[in-house]
Write a protein that holds these residues in place. Structure first.
Motif, PDB file in Angstrom:
ATOM      1  N   GLY A  36       0.868  -1.333   0.006  1.00  0.00           N
ATOM      2  CA  GLY A  36      -0.065  -0.052   0.160  1.00  0.00           C
ATOM      3  C   GLY A  36       0.752   1.223   0.109  1.00  0.00           C
ATOM      4  O   GLY A  36       0.267   2.461   0.116  1.00  0.00           O
ATOM      5  N   GLY A  37       2.062   1.115   0.223  1.00  0.00           N
ATOM      6  CA  GLY A  37       2.892   2.490  -0.083  1.00  0.00           C
ATOM      7  C   GLY A  37       3.559   2.987   1.181  1.00  0.00           C
ATOM      8  O   GLY A  37       3.973   4.108   0.974  1.00  0.00           O
ATOM      9  N   GLN A  38       3.125   2.673   2.638  1.00  0.00           N
ATOM     10  CA  GLN A  38       3.488   3.160   3.771  1.00  0.00           C
ATOM     11  C   GLN A  38       4.206   2.088   4.609  1.00  0.00           C
ATOM     12  O   GLN A  38       3.588   1.044   4.748  1.00  0.00           O
ATOM     13  CB  GLN A  38       2.466   4.094   4.406  1.00  0.00           C
ATOM     14  N   ASP A  39       5.362   2.422   5.281  1.00  0.00           N
ATOM     15  CA  ASP A  39       6.194   1.554   6.032  1.00  0.00           C
ATOM     16  C   ASP A  39       5.568   1.906   7.596  1.00  0.00           C
ATOM     17  O   ASP A  39       6.161   2.613   8.033  1.00  0.00           O
ATOM     18  CB  ASP A  39       7.546   1.560   6.034  1.00  0.00           C
ATOM     19  N   LEU A  40       4.496   1.643   7.953  1.00  0.00           N
ATOM     20  CA  LEU A  40       3.898   2.070   9.313  1.00  0.00           C
ATOM     21  C   LEU A  40       4.689   1.473  10.554  1.00  0.00           C
ATOM     22  O   LEU A  40       4.747   2.202  11.433  1.00  0.00           O
ATOM     23  CB  LEU A  40       2.626   1.427   9.547  1.00  0.00           C
ATOM     24  N   LEU A  42       8.166   1.261  10.582  1.00  0.00           N
ATOM     25  CA  LEU A  42       9.145   2.180  10.486  1.00  0.00           C
ATOM     26  C   LEU A  42       8.689   3.703  11.109  1.00  0.00           C
ATOM     27  O   LEU A  42       9.278   4.288  11.901  1.00  0.00           O
ATOM     28  CB  LEU A  42       9.637   2.454   9.259  1.00  0.00           C
ATOM     29  N   TRP A  43       7.460   4.200  10.666  1.00  0.00           N
ATOM     30  CA  TRP A  43       7.071   5.348  11.165  1.00  0.00           C
ATOM     31  C   TRP A  43       6.746   5.375  12.869  1.00  0.00           C
ATOM     32  O   TRP A  43       6.819   6.289  13.352  1.00  0.00           O
ATOM     33  CB  TRP A  43       5.734   5.518  10.372  1.00  0.00           C
ATOM     34  N   LEU A  85       6.727   7.146   4.104  1.00  0.00           N
ATOM     35  CA  LEU A  85       6.086   7.652   5.510  1.00  0.00           C
ATOM     36  C   LEU A  85       5.165   8.967   5.105  1.00  0.00           C
ATOM     37  O   LEU A  85       5.325   9.690   4.251  1.00  0.00           O
ATOM     38  CB  LEU A  85       7.268   8.129   6.322  1.00  0.00           C
ATOM     39  N   PRO A  86       4.345   8.947   6.248  1.00  0.00           N
ATOM     40  CA  PRO A  86       3.618  10.508   6.534  1.00  0.00           C
ATOM     41  C   PRO A  86       4.101  11.626   6.984  1.00  0.00           C
ATOM     42  O   PRO A  86       3.596  12.548   7.170  1.00  0.00           O
ATOM     43  CB  PRO A  86       2.560  10.006   7.116  1.00  0.00           C
ATOM     44  N   GLN A 201       5.097   3.843  -6.739  1.00  0.00           N
ATOM     45  CA  GLN A 201       4.474   3.303  -5.867  1.00  0.00           C
ATOM     46  C   GLN A 201       5.095   3.277  -4.345  1.00  0.00           C
ATOM     47  O   GLN A 201       4.462   2.679  -3.370  1.00  0.00           O
ATOM     48  CB  GLN A 201       4.539   1.784  -6.113  1.00  0.00           C
ATOM     49  N   THR A 202       5.981   4.328  -4.261  1.00  0.00           N
ATOM     50  CA  THR A 202       6.560   4.490  -2.798  1.00  0.00           C
ATOM     51  C   THR A 202       5.750   5.737  -2.211  1.00  0.00           C
ATOM     52  O   THR A 202       5.912   6.136  -1.048  1.00  0.00           O
ATOM     53  CB  THR A 202       8.075   4.872  -2.881  1.00  0.00           C
ATOM     54  N   ARG A 203       4.827   6.126  -2.931  1.00  0.00           N
ATOM     55  CA  ARG A 203       3.919   7.560  -2.344  1.00  0.00           C
ATOM     56  C   ARG A 203       2.413   7.262  -2.652  1.00  0.00           C
ATOM     57  O   ARG A 203       1.976   6.641  -3.589  1.00  0.00           O
ATOM     58  CB  ARG A 203       4.541   8.654  -3.186  1.00  0.00           C
TER      59      ARG A 203
END
Length: 388
Positions: A36-40, A42-43, A85-86, A201-203
């Motif tokens: 889905g494009g986010q590394d939660l 890591l966040w 990341l956001p 796909q990274t965003r």
């Protein structure tokens, strides 16, 4: 201006570089792309261990109270590893809240953003033209509140953010007049969102539909119909933050290329020893360094603007500094990413190697918050206005 990082800023840069090299390698980025494009995970580590999400939040609201240069330093390192990341969108939202929200609204949202329990995004819903004409959502007064209707596309992190800052124009208004900014919880009746397929796909990008979305009066940030001058400043700050990410991506594309050409052998010697390739990599380095110089000057200007020093000579240069930083960084990133693919030879465009990831991020980011051509037009217009 003579610029050099302080010891504290150097420490932030080095710690960010070391942490991300270990926590966000290419394999982690690719795993986030597949989910889905986010590394939660890591966040969460960043929020709990490093506190980057609190960089721009004032200490009075639980933040670190640091400045825009520190933000640019972290953004550059995040751009180097394409971390999903956001961080960028939440940082822009912090700027908007600091400049437009009243004390009660800041006390409601900023501590949660500083803690990392809340993510936010500025939902402009425009790609290439970040000006007043991009505000298409319509707000009409109803009782003590407002009703919003319209569609926002694309919205960075729009499918995952907990809080959406939505610009809208009062019914019947035109141009820069009548524009408002509303803070809207993502889970609201009348608001629907869906993730969009993306080249990069990274965003994450999303489409947000507003159908009769009712908001109470306390959702309005600032004065009704008078938000555009400040919102325009927020978009300029966002362009500088995006430029920092692009400078980091350009630097990494160069570093990947240098490393590969040192290893790749041809005619019994590394291909990086050939003069023609040295010249091309020297051109890449020149692009990166010019973009970095424009970036950190703009970051210094951004700090004064964020502090509200609108009467200072430096803060007045924000529109030009942001336009220069974004146009130079976008072009440098795309140039370096394209050259990286070329200088990797036959493997440069394959899925297993990383240059294509940087090329996609460079191409997609080129249009975000204004294309280089759009920003150069702003610079040209400002120069012509100053001529006698």
């Amino acid at each position: 201006m003579e610029f050099a990082f302080t010891d504290e800023q150097l420490m932030i840069r080095d710690s960010a570089d070391g942490f991300l090299a270990d926590a966000s390698p290419s394999s982690a980025v690719r795993a986030a792309m597949a989910t889905g494009g986010q590394d939660l995970a890591l966040w969460q580590r960043i929020c709990q261990e490093l506190g980057w999400q609190a960089l721009l939040v004032p200490e009075a609201h639980g933040g670190l109270g640091l400045g825009f240069v520190e933000l640019a330093i972290v953004q550059e390192q995040l751009g180097r590893c394409l971390a999903s990341l956001p961080f960028f969108t939440s940082s822009v939202a912090v700027c908007a809240l600091r400049l437009l929200a009243d004390e009660a609204q800041q006390s409601r949202w900023l501590p949660a953003l500083a803690e990392g329990s809340l993510s936010a995004t500025l939902a402009l819903g425009a790609e290439g033209v970040p000006d007043a004409s991009a505000v298409q959502v319509v707000a009409r007064k109803e009782g003590e509140g407002f009703v919003l209707d319209g569609r926002l596309r694309p919205v960075l992190d729009g499918a995952s953010a907990d809080l959406l800052l939505i610009p809208a124009r009062l019914a019947g208004s035109r141009g820069a007049d009548g524009i408002c900014l509303f803070a809207v919880a993502a889970v609201s009746a009348g608001l629907q969102r869906r993730a969009l397929p993306t080249l990069d796909q990274t965003r994450q990008l999303a489409e947000v539909d507003l159908n009769g979305l009712y908001l109470s009066a306390d959702a309005l940030l600032g004065n009704a119909g008078a938000a555009w001058p400040v919102l325009d400043k927020v978009l300029q700050l966002a362009a500088i933050a995006l430029a920092a990410e692009q400078v980091g991506g350009a630097q990494q594309a160069l570093d990947l290329t240098v490393a590969y050409t040192r290893e790749r052998q041809q005619f019994g010697r590394p291909v990086g020893s050939f003069q023609a390739l040295k010249h091309r990599m020297a051109d890449m380095m020149l692009q990166v360094e010019c973009a970095r110089s424009a970036l950190y000057y703009a970051a210094c200007v951004a700090q004064e603007a964020l502090d509200g020093q609108s009467d200072s000579t430096l803060a007045a240069e924000l529109p030009l500094a942001a336009a220069l930083a974004k146009s130079r960084a976008s072009e440098a990133f795309f140039h370096c990413a394209a050259e990286s693919i070329q200088l990797h030879g036959g493997v440069g465009f394959t899925w297993e190697y990383d240059p294509h990831l940087y090329f996609k991020r460079a191409r997609a980011g080129e249009a975000l918050l204004g294309t280089p051509a759009w920003h150069r037009e702003r610079i040209a217009a400002a120069i012509l206005e100053e001529r006698p």
